[in-house]
Scaffold this motif. Structure first.
Motif, PDB file in Angstrom:
ATOM      1  N   LEU A  56      -2.764  -0.836  -2.334  1.00  0.00           N
ATOM      2  CA  LEU A  56      -1.423  -1.303  -2.663  1.00  0.00           C
ATOM      3  C   LEU A  56      -0.373  -0.333  -2.127  1.00  0.00           C
ATOM      4  O   LEU A  56       0.677  -0.756  -1.618  1.00  0.00           O
ATOM      5  N   ALA A  57      -0.640   0.958  -2.230  1.00  0.00           N
ATOM      6  CA  ALA A  57       0.304   1.941  -1.699  1.00  0.00           C
ATOM      7  C   ALA A  57       0.462   1.782  -0.186  1.00  0.00           C
ATOM      8  O   ALA A  57       1.575   1.873   0.346  1.00  0.00           O
ATOM      9  N   SER A  58      -0.621   1.510   0.509  1.00  0.00           N
ATOM     10  CA  SER A  58      -0.544   1.294   1.955  1.00  0.00           C
ATOM     11  C   SER A  58       0.255   0.046   2.285  1.00  0.00           C
ATOM     12  O   SER A  58       1.013   0.019   3.263  1.00  0.00           O
ATOM     13  N   GLU A  59       0.101  -0.995   1.471  1.00  0.00           N
ATOM     14  CA  GLU A  59       0.877  -2.212   1.680  1.00  0.00           C
ATOM     15  C   GLU A  59       2.365  -1.968   1.456  1.00  0.00           C
ATOM     16  O   GLU A  59       3.213  -2.489   2.193  1.00  0.00           O
ATOM     17  N   MET A  60       2.697  -1.170   0.469  1.00  0.00           N
ATOM     18  CA  MET A  60       4.101  -0.906   0.158  1.00  0.00           C
ATOM     19  C   MET A  60       4.781  -0.077   1.234  1.00  0.00           C
ATOM     20  O   MET A  60       5.971  -0.261   1.516  1.00  0.00           O
ATOM     21  N   PHE A  61       4.037   0.817   1.866  1.00  0.00           N
ATOM     22  CA  PHE A  61       4.642   1.750   2.822  1.00  0.00           C
ATOM     23  C   PHE A  61       4.175   1.513   4.254  1.00  0.00           C
ATOM     24  O   PHE A  61       4.225   2.428   5.074  1.00  0.00           O
ATOM     25  N   LYS A  62       3.752   0.310   4.566  1.00  0.00           N
ATOM     26  CA  LYS A  62       3.292   0.055   5.925  1.00  0.00           C
ATOM     27  C   LYS A  62       4.438   0.078   6.929  1.00  0.00           C
ATOM     28  O   LYS A  62       4.196   0.243   8.127  1.00  0.00           O
ATOM     29  N   GLU A  63       5.686  -0.095   6.477  1.00  0.00           N
ATOM     30  CA  GLU A  63       6.829  -0.007   7.391  1.00  0.00           C
ATOM     31  C   GLU A  63       7.229   1.419   7.686  1.00  0.00           C
ATOM     32  O   GLU A  63       8.079   1.665   8.546  1.00  0.00           O
ATOM     33  N   ASN A  64       6.664   2.380   6.970  1.00  0.00           N
ATOM     34  CA  ASN A  64       6.956   3.798   7.205  1.00  0.00           C
ATOM     35  C   ASN A  64       5.717   4.448   7.812  1.00  0.00           C
ATOM     36  O   ASN A  64       4.702   4.621   7.136  1.00  0.00           O
TER      37      ASN A  64
END
Length: 436
Positions: free
Chosen positions: A304-312
Motif C-alpha cells: 500500500l505504501a508503494s501504491e501511495m508513493f509511486k508518483e515519487n
C-alpha cells in the motif's frame, strides 16, 4: 532567472513567479472559473481569444464584465458595487494575461500535480485507517495508569478501549491544559505518538516542552522532526502546479546541527530564492501552525505504501528498505498533516499548533546529489523554529537564524554522512552535562 513571489509579482515575461501563497493558476470570477490549462482547448477551437486571434484584452474583458453584471443584477437587488467590479477585473487581468499564457507555454502543466497526488494519498490513508478500525472487532477494555510529571493533576487510572483509545484521548479526560501542552506520550518507557492507539495495559506519561525535572532530549528531537514534516507539507503546496515537487527525505533530527531540513527536488536549475521568497515559505509554516492540524500516524503494508508513493521516484525506492527495518519486515509508518502524507519512523508531536515562531533561513543547492547521480535539481531547505510557550528575545533569535543559514551537512543524499553530523546519544549528553 529571478523568481519573484506573488506579493511582488509584475506583468513581465522576465519575472515569472513560481512561488505562490495561493494558487493563482485558477481564478474564480463569480460563478465562472477560468483555468490556464483549459485555454489551449479554447484556442484550438478557433474562437480567437485575446492575443492569438487579434482580439484585444480589453474587448474580451468587457464581454466577461457584461456577463458578470447580468449575474449580479439577477442575484442582487442593488446590483454590483465598484469593489466587486474591481475584484472581477483584477482576477481577469491577473490570470488571463499574456505573461501567464507564455508561462504555461514554457512550463506546461504536468500530468501529475502535487494537489492531485496529495488528494490521492490522503484518500488511501483515510480508507486504510477506517479498515484497520473495523478490524479491531469486539472492543476490549484496558487500564491506563497515568503518572504525572508535575504536581497537578494528580496521577490517575483510566479505563480505555484497546487499540482504539489514544494518549490524546487520555489527556482529554485529565483536563484541557494537559491536552493542549502535551507534545508526546511515554508508554511503558517508550516514546509514543499522541494519536497512536494504545495496544494493552500500560503506564502513561505525557511530556511537554516545559518539564522542569525531565531531560528534554527526546522532546527536542520530536519537535525538530515534526518541523521537517511540516516543511515538506509546505514545499508540496507552496509552488504552482506546473512545478512538480518531489520530496526526497529529511535526515534524523540533530539539534546541534542548527536547523531542521528537508531535501526537495524542485525540477528548477539554478534557483536562488531571495529574502521575500523565503519569508513566504516562513509565512506558510506559520499558517500551517495556526490551523492546529493533528499529526496522525498509521502503519501500513509495504504494498500500500508503494501504491501511495509511486508518483515519487525517491520515496518509491526507499520504501522496501524502510519496511525491512520494521518488526515484521512488511510495514511502513506514515504520517498525515491535513492532506499531506509522508513517511517517517516518528514519533511526531500531537498537532501543528505546537510550532510558534519559525523562519526558513536558507535554500542550498546540493551539487553532491548530482555527483551521486541522484538529481542535479535537489535543494536542501533549512529552517529554525521555537515551540509554543517558549519566549526568546529578538537578538538571541537572530543568532539562531544566522546559524541556521549555514549549510546543514547532516546526511546529504549522494554522500557519506560526516562524523560531525552524528548526534551524540542521550547517555553521552547526560554524561557531558553532568561533568563526567
Amino acid at each position: 532567472m529571478r523568481l519573484v513571489p506573488t506579493i511582488r509579482s509584475r506583468n513581465s515575461v522576465e519575472n515569472l513567479n513560481f512561488l505562490t501563497v495561493e494558487r493563482p493558476i485558477i481564478s474564480d470570477i463569480g460563478l465562472q472559473t477560468f483555468s490556464l490549462s483549459s485555454l489551449t482547448d479554447i484556442f484550438k477551437m478557433g474562437k480567437g481569444l485575446l492575443f492569438f486571434a487579434g482580439v484585444s484584452r480589453v474587448r474580451f474583458s468587457n464581454v466577461i464584465l457584461q456577463q458578470q453584471k447580468r449575474h449580479f443584477d439577477m442575484h442582487s437587488q442593488t446590483g454590483p458595487t465598484k469593489e466587486e467590479f474591481a475584484a472581477v477585473k483584477q482576477d481577469l487581468f491577473g490570470t488571463l494575461c499574456r505573461e501567464n499564457i507564455r508561462l504555461l507555454q514554457q512550463f506546461p502543466l504536468p500530468e501529475v500535480t502535487n494537489s492531485k497526488v496529495q488528494a490521492k494519498r490522503s484518500a488511501l490513508f483515510t480508507k486504510e485507517k477506517e479498515k484497520q478500525l473495523r478490524e479491531v472487532g469486539r472492543i476490549q477494555k484496558i487500564t491506563v495508569d497515568f503518572k504525572n510529571i508535575d504536581k497537578f493533576p494528580e496521577s490517575a487510572s483510566l479505563i480505555m478501549n484497546k487499540k482504539i483509545s489514544t494518549p490524546y484521548q487520555c489527556a482529554q479526560h485529565l483536563g484541557e491544559l494537559m491536552t493542549e501542552r502535551s507534545i508526546v506520550a511515554e508508554v511503558d518507557g517508550q516514546v509514543w505518538d499522541m494519536h497512536r492507539p494504545l495496544e494493552d495495559n500500560c503506564t502513561l506519561r505525557l511530556l511537554n516542552m516545559k518539564m522542569k525535572d525531565e531531560d528534554p532530549y527526546q522532546v527536542n528531537r520530536i519537535f525538530w522532526r515534526s518541523c521537517s514534516l511540516m516543511l515538506g507539507a509546505v514545499c508540496e503546496s507552496a509552488f504552482r502546479d506546473h512545478i512538480y515537487v518531489e520530496l526526497h527525505s529529511f535526515p534524523s533530527p540533530n539539534v546541534r546541527s542548527g536547523s531542521f531540513v528537508y531535501d526537495v527536488d524542485l525540477k528548477l536549475n539554478g534557483w536562488t530564492p531571495n529574502s521575500d521568497e523565503t519569508r513566504l515559505l516562513s509565512a506558510e509554516m506559520i499558517k500551517l501552525s495556526r490551523k492546529n492540524l493533528p499529526i496522525e500516524r498509521l502503519e501500513v503494508d509495504v504494498d500500500l505504501a508503494s501504491e501511495m508513493f509511486k508518483e515519487n521516484q525517491y520515496k518509491f525506492q526507499q520504501i522496501p528498505g524502510i519496511a525491512q527495518t520494521s518488526n515484521n519486515g512488511r510495514t511502513v509508518s506514515l504520517y498525515r498533516v491535513g492532506d499531506f502524507v509522508d513517511i517517517s519512523k516518528g514519533p511526531m508531536m500531537s498537532h501543528t499548533g505546537h510550532l510558534n515562531k519559525c523562519t526558513i533561513t536558507a535554500v542550498h543547492h546540493l551539487p553532491q546529489a548530482a555527483a551521486g547521480q541522484i538529481s542535479n535539481t535537489l535543494y536542501r531547505i533549512q529552517g529554525v523554529a521555537l515551540p509554543s510557550g517558549i519566549l526568546l528575545n529578538h537578538f538571541a533569535y537572530g543568532i539562531i537564524e544566522q546559524r541556521g543559514r549555514k549549510l546543514n551537512t547532516a546526511k546529504i543524499p549522494g554522500t557519506v554522512p560526516a562524523i560531525t553530523s552524528v548526534e551524540p546519544t542521550q547517555e553521552k549528553v547526560r554524561a557531558i552535562t553532568s561533568g563526567a
